[in-house]
Motif scaffolding. Structure first.
Motif, mmCIF file in Angstrom:
data_model
loop_
_atom_site.group_PDB
_atom_site.id
_atom_site.type_symbol
_atom_site.label_atom_id
_atom_site.label_comp_id
_atom_site.label_asym_id
_atom_site.label_seq_id
_atom_site.Cartn_x
_atom_site.Cartn_y
_atom_site.Cartn_z
ATOM 1 N N ASP A 193 3.775 43.486 -7.656
ATOM 2 C CA ASP A 193 4.229 43.187 -6.297
ATOM 3 C C ASP A 193 5.452 42.279 -6.264
ATOM 4 O O ASP A 193 6.146 42.202 -5.260
ATOM 5 N N ARG A 194 5.712 41.591 -7.335
ATOM 6 C CA ARG A 194 6.821 40.623 -7.360
ATOM 7 C C ARG A 194 8.179 41.241 -7.642
ATOM 8 O O ARG A 194 9.196 40.570 -7.551
ATOM 9 N N ALA B 274 10.861 40.904 -4.717
ATOM 10 C CA ALA B 274 11.276 39.512 -4.503
ATOM 11 C C ALA B 274 12.112 38.987 -5.666
ATOM 12 O O ALA B 274 13.135 38.316 -5.452
ATOM 13 N N LEU B 275 11.721 39.298 -6.883
ATOM 14 C CA LEU B 275 12.484 38.846 -8.039
ATOM 15 C C LEU B 275 13.848 39.514 -8.112
ATOM 16 O O LEU B 275 14.851 38.873 -8.448
#
Length: 78
Positions: free
Chosen positions: A63-64, A67-68
């Protein structure tokens, strides 16, 4: 759903000849092989012979990933 994702993966591999196709998101990371196995099976049945060595894997970021990626882009731009 996995069957249709597999067909899409095969179409993309047949059109673009990538070495690796990465399936991302929380569902792929949480379900792992229960999700990717049927996708691979459907894709392999539709791949052109010379595309048969494409790897189909899930992202390590789960899920990151979004965002990353956004943070890395903002850092590089600013």
């Amino acid at each position: 759903a996995c069957r249709f994702l597999g067909l899409f993966v095969a179409s993309a591999a047949n059109a673009f000849d990538p070495e690796v196709i990465v399936i991302g998101g929380g569902v792929a990371s949480r379900l792992g092989e229960r999700f990717l196995g049927p996708i691979r099976l459907a894709a392999r049945s539709q791949l052109l012979p010379r595309r048969g060595n494409v790897k189909i894997v899930s992202t390590a970021l789960g899920d990151r990933a979004g965002a990353l990626g956004a943070a890395a882009l903002a850092r590089r731009s600013g």
